[in-house]
Every structure is written in structure tokens, then in C-alpha cells.
Design an enzyme around this catalytic site. Structure first.
Site, PDB file in Angstrom:
ATOM      1  N   CYS A  80       9.998   8.398 -19.757  1.00 53.50           N
ATOM      2  CA  CYS A  80      10.198   9.234 -20.936  1.00 53.50           C
ATOM      3  C   CYS A  80       9.982   8.390 -22.189  1.00 53.50           C
ATOM      4  CB  CYS A  80      11.613   9.811 -20.917  1.00 53.50           C
ATOM      5  SG  CYS A  80      12.026  10.776 -22.378  1.00 53.50           S
ATOM      6  N   CYS A  83      13.589   8.065 -24.089  1.00 52.89           N
ATOM      7  CA  CYS A  83      14.750   7.285 -23.626  1.00 52.89           C
ATOM      8  C   CYS A  83      14.426   6.263 -22.543  1.00 52.89           C
ATOM      9  CB  CYS A  83      15.844   8.218 -23.134  1.00 52.89           C
ATOM     10  SG  CYS A  83      15.450   9.051 -21.573  1.00 52.89           S
ATOM     11  N   CYS A 128      13.488  15.862 -19.630  1.00 53.58           N
ATOM     12  CA  CYS A 128      14.071  14.598 -19.167  1.00 53.58           C
ATOM     13  C   CYS A 128      15.561  14.795 -18.903  1.00 53.58           C
ATOM     14  CB  CYS A 128      13.857  13.527 -20.235  1.00 53.58           C
ATOM     15  SG  CYS A 128      14.679  11.964 -19.864  1.00 53.58           S
ATOM     16  N   CYS A 131      17.759  12.498 -21.685  1.00 52.97           N
ATOM     17  CA  CYS A 131      17.827  12.810 -23.123  1.00 52.97           C
ATOM     18  C   CYS A 131      17.512  14.268 -23.445  1.00 52.97           C
ATOM     19  CB  CYS A 131      16.916  11.885 -23.931  1.00 52.97           C
ATOM     20  SG  CYS A 131      15.143  12.198 -23.741  1.00 52.97           S
ATOM     21  N   CYS A 151       2.706  19.479 -14.998  1.00 52.60           N
ATOM     22  CA  CYS A 151       1.717  19.303 -16.048  1.00 52.60           C
ATOM     23  C   CYS A 151       2.446  18.767 -17.281  1.00 52.60           C
ATOM     24  CB  CYS A 151       1.051  20.651 -16.324  1.00 52.60           C
ATOM     25  SG  CYS A 151      -0.356  20.564 -17.411  1.00 52.60           S
TER      26      CYS A 151
END
Length: 164
Positions: A80, A83, A128, A131, A151
Site C-alpha cells: 500500500c 501505509c 487496504c 489504513c 484490478c
């Protein structure tokens, strides 16, 4: 007194209001909930590029074929951009031809999925787990073994190659 003109005008106005609220509504700003990593809106704006902020915090979408990560073929993990949580292993990446990095499976426990009803359709949004940042959507037209296509917006990810 009700005339055909006021009746027709009212019907058009009502239909326009329905369409505006049901089908043309913008996605909600980032996922609701409590997350391990949280920042104020001002802090997110400082930590992320404008493009990352748009996708991760405002549920935007990057232009297809614009991310270098779509062509990334090295061994490693995709994390991510907000984070640093590891989200996808490079072994699950495949070329979907859609213009966005695609994977057939996330790392266990790394992502959350929820129904996204924006733009007049039902899709499954992916965020995510750490976060709450918006990553993209998952579809059921992927390869074996899962048949899924995660995707993802490349701008929401960063690639960490395996050390040589």
C-alpha cells in the site's frame, strides 16, 4: 391549478434528482471505520502525492495504461502506498490487458472488500486492511486458481523487489 406543463416539469425535476443522487453520486471519501493507521485529511494530503490522495482517500481511478507497475515483472511484493502494508505477491500478478496491475489473489488478511454502488452499478471495492485506502475493485473474470481479477490502481501501490 395543475397543468400539463407543471406536471411534466415536476416529473422531469424529480427524475433528475433521482438520477443525480442514485447514479451520478461520487464515491464516498475513503472507507469508514477504525484502522491501525489513521491520519487527518490534512496529514494524508501531506503524506501522499495528489494522485495517490485522489485514489487512496477519495476513491478515484487512475488512467488505464498509465502505471509503470502494470508492466512490473520482477519478484517481490506490492504494498500500500499509504501505509506500506504488503498486499499482493508478484507470483499472483498477471497481465489482464485492462491497463491496471491485476492479481488473482491478495496476501491473506491484507485487504477488505465491500460493495460499491457508485455510478449506478454494483462492484466489489478493495481497500487496504491497515489504513482503509481505496485500491481498486475485484471482478470474477480472472485466471485460475481463483477466477478473480483484483484490478488495482498502480498509484495506490508501491513495488518492493526481492533483494538480489
Amino acid at each position: 391549478m395543475m397543468t400539463r406543463r407543471t406536471l411534466f416539469g415536476g416529473a422531469i425535476a424529480g427524475l433528475g434528482a433521482f438520477v443525480a443522487t442514485r447514479f451520478a453520486s461520487a464515491p464516498a471519501a475513503h472507507a469508514a471505520g477504525t484502522f491501525e493507521v489513521e491520519h487527518t485529511d490534512a496529514e494524508w494530503r501531506k503524506l501522499l502525492t495528489p494522485e495517490q490522495y485522489d485514489v487512496l482517500r477519495q476513491e478515484g481511478t487512475e488512467r488505464p495504461f498509465s502505471s509503470p507497475l502494470d508492466h512490473e515483472k520482477r519478484k517481490g511484493t506490492f504494498a500500500c502506498a499509504g501505509c506500506d502494508l504488503q498486499l499482493f505477491d508478484s507470483d499472483t500478478k498477471f497481465d489482464s490487458g485492462t491497463g491496471w496491475p491485476s492479481f488473482w489473489m491478495p496476501i491473506k488478511g491484507a485487504v477488505n472488500e465491500e460493495t460499491d454502488r457508485s455510478f449506478g452499478m454494483a462492484r466489489t471495492a478493495v481497500s487496504c486492511h491497515r489504513c482503509g485506502g481505496h485500491l481498486g475493485h475485484v471482478f470474477d473474470d480472472g485466471p485460475k486458481p481463483t477466477g478473480l481479477r483484483y484490478c488495482m490502481n498502480g498509484v495506490a501501490l508501491k513495488f518492493k523487489p526481492v533483494a538480489a
